[in-house]
Design a protein around this motif. Structure first.
Motif, PDB file in Angstrom:
ATOM      1  N   LYS A  54    -102.142 -46.744  10.218  1.00 15.60           N
ATOM      2  CA  LYS A  54    -101.763 -48.282  10.907  1.00 15.60           C
ATOM      3  C   LYS A  54    -101.455 -48.104  12.230  1.00 15.60           C
ATOM      4  CE  LYS A  54     -98.861 -52.393  10.030  1.00 15.60           C
ATOM      5  NZ  LYS A  54     -97.918 -52.950   9.263  1.00 15.60           N
ATOM      6  N   LEU A  57     -95.828 -41.398  -4.654  1.00 14.32           N
ATOM      7  CA  LEU A  57     -96.657 -42.241  -3.840  1.00 14.32           C
ATOM      8  C   LEU A  57     -96.087 -42.235  -2.321  1.00 14.32           C
ATOM      9  CD1 LEU A  57     -96.341 -45.462  -5.789  1.00 14.32           C
ATOM     10  CD2 LEU A  57     -98.321 -44.207  -5.340  1.00 14.32           C
ATOM     11  N   SER A  58     -95.301 -41.179  -2.228  1.00 11.76           N
ATOM     12  CA  SER A  58     -94.557 -41.378  -0.779  1.00 11.76           C
ATOM     13  C   SER A  58     -95.697 -40.651   0.425  1.00 11.76           C
ATOM     14  CB  SER A  58     -93.244 -40.564  -0.509  1.00 11.76           C
ATOM     15  OG  SER A  58     -93.504 -39.122  -1.056  1.00 11.76           O
ATOM     16  N   ASN A  59     -96.298 -39.658  -0.196  1.00  9.74           N
ATOM     17  CA  ASN A  59     -97.392 -39.093   0.583  1.00  9.74           C
ATOM     18  C   ASN A  59     -98.475 -40.267   1.206  1.00  9.74           C
ATOM     19  OD1 ASN A  59     -95.960 -36.878   0.896  1.00  9.74           O
ATOM     20  ND2 ASN A  59     -97.262 -35.644  -0.910  1.00  9.74           N
ATOM     21  N   LEU A  60     -98.786 -40.723   0.230  1.00 12.27           N
ATOM     22  CA  LEU A  60     -99.888 -42.056   0.470  1.00 12.27           C
ATOM     23  C   LEU A  60     -99.290 -42.987   1.434  1.00 12.27           C
ATOM     24  CD1 LEU A  60    -102.708 -43.201  -0.139  1.00 12.27           C
ATOM     25  CD2 LEU A  60    -101.555 -44.329  -2.279  1.00 12.27           C
ATOM     26  N   GLN A  61     -97.938 -43.374   1.102  1.00  9.71           N
ATOM     27  CA  GLN A  61     -97.435 -44.225   1.883  1.00  9.71           C
ATOM     28  C   GLN A  61     -97.561 -43.726   3.474  1.00  9.71           C
ATOM     29  OE1 GLN A  61     -93.607 -45.690   0.815  1.00  9.71           O
ATOM     30  NE2 GLN A  61     -93.612 -47.236   2.251  1.00  9.71           N
ATOM     31  N   GLU A  62     -97.015 -42.630   3.501  1.00 12.50           N
ATOM     32  CA  GLU A  62     -96.828 -41.873   5.040  1.00 12.50           C
ATOM     33  C   GLU A  62     -97.953 -42.059   5.663  1.00 12.50           C
ATOM     34  OE1 GLU A  62     -94.898 -38.288   4.664  1.00 12.50           O
ATOM     35  OE2 GLU A  62     -93.094 -39.139   3.661  1.00 12.50           O
ATOM     36  N   THR A  81    -100.685 -44.072   5.140  1.00 10.78           N
ATOM     37  CA  THR A  81    -101.231 -45.311   5.269  1.00 10.78           C
ATOM     38  C   THR A  81    -100.131 -45.754   6.552  1.00 10.78           C
ATOM     39  OG1 THR A  81    -101.551 -45.668   3.013  1.00 10.78           O
ATOM     40  CG2 THR A  81    -101.091 -47.717   4.651  1.00 10.78           C
ATOM     41  N   GLU A  82     -99.056 -45.552   6.681  1.00  3.07           N
ATOM     42  CA  GLU A  82     -98.375 -46.094   7.929  1.00  3.07           C
ATOM     43  C   GLU A  82     -98.779 -45.253   9.245  1.00  3.07           C
ATOM     44  OE1 GLU A  82     -94.130 -45.256   7.075  1.00  3.07           O
ATOM     45  OE2 GLU A  82     -93.855 -46.804   5.577  1.00  3.07           O
ATOM     46  N   LYS A  83     -99.171 -44.004   9.111  1.00  4.99           N
ATOM     47  CA  LYS A  83     -99.614 -43.378  10.285  1.00  4.99           C
ATOM     48  C   LYS A  83    -100.881 -43.816  10.746  1.00  4.99           C
ATOM     49  CE  LYS A  83    -100.826 -38.586  11.776  1.00  4.99           C
ATOM     50  NZ  LYS A  83    -100.689 -37.132  11.369  1.00  4.99           N
ATOM     51  N   GLU A 119     -92.242 -41.889  -9.819  1.00  3.95           N
ATOM     52  CA  GLU A 119     -93.445 -42.615  -9.463  1.00  3.95           C
ATOM     53  C   GLU A 119     -93.346 -43.141  -7.928  1.00  3.95           C
ATOM     54  OE1 GLU A 119     -93.033 -45.886 -11.652  1.00  3.95           O
ATOM     55  OE2 GLU A 119     -93.788 -45.205 -13.737  1.00  3.95           O
ATOM     56  N   LEU A 120     -92.137 -43.244  -7.487  1.00  3.18           N
ATOM     57  CA  LEU A 120     -92.320 -43.584  -6.001  1.00  3.18           C
ATOM     58  C   LEU A 120     -92.590 -42.308  -5.100  1.00  3.18           C
ATOM     59  CD1 LEU A 120     -89.553 -46.029  -5.919  1.00  3.18           C
ATOM     60  CD2 LEU A 120     -91.826 -46.379  -5.403  1.00  3.18           C
TER      61      LEU A 120
END
Length: 115
Positions: A54, A43-48, A50-52, A39-40
Motif C-alpha cells: 500500500k 497473519l502479521s507477515n501478511l499484514q506487513e 499488505t502495508e508495504k 492466529e494474529l
C-alpha cells in the motif's frame, strides 16, 4: 484425564463447585486469548506485506512529487553530514600533527615505578 476425575480430585481437596467453575472460566478465557494471539501472529507477515504494498503504491502513484522532494532533502542532508565528517577528520589529523604522531603518544611508557 477426564474432567469428571479432575473435578472429583478438586472437590476432595476442599474446593467448592463455584470455585472450580470460576477457575475453569478464567482458564478458558486465557486459552482463547492465547489462541487469538497465535492466529494474529500467523497473519502479521501478511499484514506487513499488505502495508508495504500500500505504501509503495501510494508513493509511486499519488505522492510522487513529495517523495522526490524527500529524496532531494535526504541527499542534501547526507552531503552536509559527509562534509562535517570530513572536516572533523581533518581537524583530528591537524591536532595529532600538532601534538605529535598518535602512535608515539600511545606508546608512551610510565617511567615512575611504585616498587
Amino acid at each position: 484425564m477426564p474432567s469428571s476425575v479432575r473435578e472429583q480430585m478438586l472437590r476432595s481437596a476442599g474446593y467448592s463447585r463455584g470455585e472450580i467453575q470460576v477457575a475453569t472460566k478464567h482458564a478458558n478465557i486465557a486459552r482463547a486469548r492465547r489462541k487469538r494471539t497465535e492466529e494474529l501472529m500467523n497473519l502479521s507477515n501478511l499484514q506487513e506485506m499488505t502495508e508495504k504494498l500500500k505504501r509503495s503504491t501510494m508513493n509511486a502513484v499519488v505522492r510522487r512529487g513529495r517523495k522526490k522532494k524527500e529524496r532531494e532533502y535526504i541527499k542534501k542532508a547526507l552531503e552536509v553530514h559527509n562534509m562535517k565528517a570530513e572536516s572533523m577528520e581533518k581537524a583530528a589529523e591537524t591536532m595529532h600533527r600538532l601534538r605529535g604522531s598518535p602512535k608515539s603518544a600511545s606508546k608512551s611508557v610510565d617511567t615512575t615505578s611504585s616498587d
